[in-house]
Motif scaffolding. Structure first.
Motif, mmCIF file in Angstrom:
data_model
loop_
_atom_site.group_PDB
_atom_site.id
_atom_site.type_symbol
_atom_site.label_atom_id
_atom_site.label_comp_id
_atom_site.label_asym_id
_atom_site.label_seq_id
_atom_site.Cartn_x
_atom_site.Cartn_y
_atom_site.Cartn_z
ATOM 1 N N ALA A 154 33.365 84.780 -28.847
ATOM 2 C CA ALA A 154 33.395 83.571 -28.428
ATOM 3 C C ALA A 154 33.386 83.610 -26.598
ATOM 4 O O ALA A 154 33.131 84.463 -26.116
ATOM 5 C CB ALA A 154 34.995 82.890 -28.349
ATOM 6 N N TRP A 155 32.754 82.258 -26.232
ATOM 7 C CA TRP A 155 32.388 82.247 -24.842
ATOM 8 C C TRP A 155 33.495 81.286 -24.176
ATOM 9 O O TRP A 155 34.102 80.375 -24.742
ATOM 10 C CB TRP A 155 31.204 81.254 -24.870
ATOM 11 C CG TRP A 155 29.930 81.963 -25.268
ATOM 12 C CD1 TRP A 155 29.169 81.505 -26.398
ATOM 13 C CD2 TRP A 155 29.151 82.786 -24.512
ATOM 14 N NE1 TRP A 155 28.066 82.497 -26.316
ATOM 15 C CE2 TRP A 155 27.865 83.551 -25.177
ATOM 16 C CE3 TRP A 155 29.492 83.747 -23.439
ATOM 17 C CZ2 TRP A 155 27.067 84.322 -24.834
ATOM 18 C CZ3 TRP A 155 28.571 84.699 -22.998
ATOM 19 C CH2 TRP A 155 27.432 85.019 -23.749
ATOM 20 N N GLU A 182 23.904 85.640 -27.235
ATOM 21 C CA GLU A 182 24.347 85.210 -28.473
ATOM 22 C C GLU A 182 23.398 85.818 -29.540
ATOM 23 O O GLU A 182 24.034 86.636 -30.514
ATOM 24 C CB GLU A 182 24.414 83.691 -28.652
ATOM 25 C CG GLU A 182 25.455 83.430 -29.761
ATOM 26 C CD GLU A 182 25.985 82.111 -29.730
ATOM 27 O OE1 GLU A 182 26.418 81.645 -28.808
ATOM 28 O OE2 GLU A 182 26.195 81.479 -30.860
ATOM 29 N N THR A 212 36.649 76.239 -22.684
ATOM 30 C CA THR A 212 36.868 76.424 -21.165
ATOM 31 C C THR A 212 38.174 77.406 -20.955
ATOM 32 O O THR A 212 39.020 77.689 -21.672
ATOM 33 C CB THR A 212 37.285 74.994 -20.702
ATOM 34 O OG1 THR A 212 38.391 74.622 -21.115
ATOM 35 C CG2 THR A 212 36.237 74.084 -21.152
ATOM 36 N N LEU A 230 23.612 82.250 -22.190
ATOM 37 C CA LEU A 230 24.508 82.271 -23.202
ATOM 38 C C LEU A 230 23.534 82.551 -24.578
ATOM 39 O O LEU A 230 23.553 83.163 -25.465
ATOM 40 C CB LEU A 230 25.172 80.994 -23.348
ATOM 41 C CG LEU A 230 26.769 81.024 -22.623
ATOM 42 C CD1 LEU A 230 26.794 81.710 -21.395
ATOM 43 C CD2 LEU A 230 27.302 79.726 -22.612
ATOM 44 N N TYR A 248 31.177 82.712 -16.622
ATOM 45 C CA TYR A 248 31.550 82.617 -17.965
ATOM 46 C C TYR A 248 31.902 84.092 -18.434
ATOM 47 O O TYR A 248 31.501 85.017 -17.957
ATOM 48 C CB TYR A 248 30.474 82.289 -18.906
ATOM 49 C CG TYR A 248 28.990 82.380 -18.307
ATOM 50 C CD1 TYR A 248 28.423 83.644 -18.550
ATOM 51 C CD2 TYR A 248 28.387 81.545 -17.483
ATOM 52 C CE1 TYR A 248 27.166 83.946 -17.696
ATOM 53 C CE2 TYR A 248 27.190 81.798 -16.816
ATOM 54 C CZ TYR A 248 26.634 83.130 -17.053
ATOM 55 O OH TYR A 248 25.555 83.460 -16.373
ATOM 56 N N ARG A 253 33.082 78.168 -28.209
ATOM 57 C CA ARG A 253 33.053 77.935 -26.828
ATOM 58 C C ARG A 253 34.478 77.267 -26.242
ATOM 59 O O ARG A 253 34.701 76.153 -26.905
ATOM 60 C CB ARG A 253 31.782 77.059 -26.175
ATOM 61 C CG ARG A 253 30.496 77.914 -26.283
ATOM 62 C CD ARG A 253 29.597 77.073 -25.717
ATOM 63 N NE ARG A 253 28.460 77.637 -26.022
ATOM 64 C CZ ARG A 253 26.970 77.154 -25.222
ATOM 65 N NH1 ARG A 253 27.108 76.364 -24.408
ATOM 66 N NH2 ARG A 253 26.042 77.586 -25.845
ATOM 67 N N VAL A 259 34.166 79.543 -20.705
ATOM 68 C CA VAL A 259 33.348 79.044 -19.616
ATOM 69 C C VAL A 259 34.138 78.321 -18.635
ATOM 70 O O VAL A 259 35.444 78.081 -18.932
ATOM 71 C CB VAL A 259 32.375 78.145 -20.161
ATOM 72 C CG1 VAL A 259 31.346 78.787 -21.079
ATOM 73 C CG2 VAL A 259 32.831 76.832 -20.801
ATOM 74 N N GLU A 281 22.941 77.928 -19.587
ATOM 75 C CA GLU A 281 22.870 78.016 -20.997
ATOM 76 C C GLU A 281 21.787 78.991 -21.583
ATOM 77 O O GLU A 281 21.927 79.465 -22.742
ATOM 78 C CB GLU A 281 22.541 76.451 -21.295
ATOM 79 C CG GLU A 281 22.215 76.156 -22.933
ATOM 80 C CD GLU A 281 23.726 76.311 -23.546
ATOM 81 O OE1 GLU A 281 24.712 76.234 -22.861
ATOM 82 O OE2 GLU A 281 23.662 76.807 -24.747
#
Ligand code: ASP
Length: 589
Positions: A428-429, A253, A277, A249, A476, A275, A431, A246
């Protein structure tokens, strides 16, 4: 200085001042007594006018001058007459009335238009890159590159990060590509590897206690080049100690958001970054780097079609594959030929074909419509949210081919239908990437990202049972508009776990010791928990500059075949060099 001002600087405020300008002749208009010249440097363009009745010598010099001559002009700033102003130029309200003119250096006729973009082929642009770089677009891109890197350096420094350089001549570190090797003169038969990334060194810097590291790092990877790859590229390499996923990120960001606001304020971002997956990204978009500027999401229709008469679908399901579809608005009137082309697109993603149904007011049409019962057809339309005028596009195949084919189709339809806002940077992430990846050619499992990623604690049991497929890593990616911008992970800092990962990878014990023994050893001397990431600067810049190809934001890029056409590299070494390096070159035909 040979000049008093640049070509981008003068305004009506300076009217009446005598100035000296230098620059390149961008354009010349000859009206006999009056000659107009656009003088150009990297700051802009200034109009120069010379009158043969008042300044005959200067006029004679400028009558000789041609495109790309380097000139020095001494003259008086004057406000242009009302009807001669150019609102497109910051200097458009003034001109310089030349009193003296000097040719500092003539120029051959350049092989590229500088004042106007042509569509010359890449080879010509790269051979004469120093001329190509004179053009407005390239000047803008390279200046933006400087501003971006400066912003990043300041931003990271303000948050306590130290920029630390790591060597270029080093040992190999795996990032999924081949190494560039450099032969050693002092150690016959031995080679350095150029860094594919500073991965191991940045982790060792964490062991050394530099808990916040960054570097504007050059990476070298010898891989088969695609449009958005270069053999050497630049990344913002980051590593932090005593952090969790975290924290990484939450660092990157705001960095990206503030960078966009500072450098390309006309663009906007999705905030906060969505986010997904890895699993969800593959399910919904068929890609681990989805473009989120538009919908066209993939819908699994396997259950609906499993009882149909269409053997292509039922066979794919029977073989353990999938049937998925996208709904494309407004393409229900595609011709036979246009529909056939869709299979071509699907093939570029690894699928065998695409099948379609058109929704018309009178019902569902298409060559495969006859294979479905009215209930099945109704269920397909409903599940996909179809409306009259829509086209439903299906791919049935193994899971990877379905994802690949529909990913390509999704991107192609977005392009055709103009669905992507060019000013939106949809970061966008993604993960929970898998730890391992099966190489289909060799049948061997390797690290999906690199072998230093921490395994998700929930999947350790699977790892122990050697069920590599489902093992997730604390890894990620940052994606944007369909591109991967950054990869990172929480790292392993425990020797035993790292050893266990190496044991699962295609390395012999001797190789592990030779290539990674220093990492394993370092972990025995108090390695802190650490994590990092590395955004690719070239790709970020390409997005900022609305360029498709990263070579447009690199001053001296290489061709698709990894050649430098200007300096002629690669090129053979001399006999003497080879002798000193103890090399004997045998070129296979
Ligand atoms: N070394 C990785 C790469 O170059 C980035 C990272 O994991 O920090 O992709």
């Amino acid at each position: 200085m040979l000049r008093t001002h640049t070509c981008g600087e003068l305004r009506p405020l300076q009217a009446g001042e005598q100035v000296t300008l230098t620059g390149w002749l961008n354009r010349r208009r000859d009206f006999g007594t009056l000659i107009f010249i656009d003088l150009r440097d990297r700051y802009g363009i200034t109009q120069v006018v010379v009158d043969s009745t008042t300044s005959p010598e200067a006029h004679a010099v400028l009558a000789e001058a041609r495109s790309e001559y380097v000139l020095k002009i001494v003259g008086m700033v004057r406000v242009r007459p009302e009807d001669g102003r150019n609102t497109n130029l910051p200097t458009g309200e003034i001109e310089v009335v030349a009193q003296q003119a000097e040719i500092l250096n003539p120029s051959k006729q350049p092989p590229l238009y500088i004042a106007k973009e042509g569509n010359e082929d890449e080879a010509l642009r790269l051979k004469y890159r120093y001329l190509d770089l004179r053009r407005a677009r390239m000047q803008r891109n390279i200046i933006l590159r400087h501003q971006t890197i400066k912003f990043i350096r300041d931003w990271m420094s303000a948050r306590g990060f130290l920029e630390i350089e790591t060597p270029m001549l080093m040992a190999s570190t795996p990032e999924g590509a081949r190494d560039y090797l450099v032969p050693s003169r002092l150690h016959p038969g031995e080679f350095y590897a150029l860094p594919q990334s500073p991965q191991q060194l940045k982790q060792l810097l964490m062991v050394a206690g530099f808990d916040k590291y960054f570097q504007i790092a050059r990476c070298m990877r010898d891989e088969d080049l695609r449009a958005d790859r270069q053999p050497e590229f630049t990344q913002l390499d980051i590593e932090m100690s005593f952090v969790e996923q975290e924290d990484v990120l939450q660092l990157v960001e705001p960095l990206m958001t503030e960078l966009v606001a500072a450098i390309v304020p006309q663009k906007h971002v999705l905030s906060p970054f969505p986010r997904l997956t890895y699993y969800e990204a593959m399910e919904r978009f068929g890609s681990d780097k989805p473009d989120l500027r538009y919908g066209l999401e993939l819908v699994n229709v396997g259950e609906i079609v499993s009882e149909s008469q269409f053997v292509v679908f039922t066979q794919a399901l029977a073989n353990g594959g999938q049937v998925k579809a996208i709904r494309v608005p407004g393409c229900g009137n595609y011709t036979r030929k246009q529909l056939d082309e869709l299979s071509e697109v699907a093939r570029t993603g690894g699928a065998k074909a695409a099948a379609t149904l058109s929704i018309e007011a009178a019902g569902v049409k298409g060559s495969i419509a006859k294979f479905f019962t009215p209930e099945q057809t109704a269920a397909l339309v409903e599940t996909l949210g179809g409306e009259p005028g829509d086209l439903l596009v299906f791919v049935a195949d193994n899971k990877d081919a379905v994802a690949g084919g529909l990913d390509k189709l999704r991107r192609e339809f977005a392009r055709r239908l103009n669905l992507a806002d060019p000013d939106l940077l949809a970061f966008a992430w993604v993960v929970d990437f898998p730890m391992f990846e099966l190489n289909h050619e060799t049948g061997v499992w390797d690290a999906q990202h690199h072998p230093f990623c921490m395994v998700n604690p929930a999947d350790v049991e699977k790892l122990n049972r050697n069920e590599l497929e489902g093992v997730r890593a604390a890894a990620y990616d940052l994606v944007c508009n369909g591109y991967e911008l950054a990869s990172g992970s929480v790292r392993i800092h425990d020797r035993a776990i790292q050893q266990r990962i190496f044991d699962r990878l295609p390395y012999t014990p001797g190789e592990i010791q030779r290539r990674f023994g220093h990492m394993l050893e370092a972990f025995e001397y108090g390695a802190p928990p650490h994590a990092g990431i590395a955004p690719g600067i070239d790709r970020v810049l390409a997005l900022f500059c609305d360029e498709d190809n990263i070579r447009e934001v690199i001053a001296f890029p290489k061709t698709q075949r990894a050649e430098d056409l200007m300096m002629h590299s690669p090129s053979p070494a001399t006999e003497k060099q080879l002798r000193e390096l103890h090399l004997d070159v045998k070129v296979e035909a």
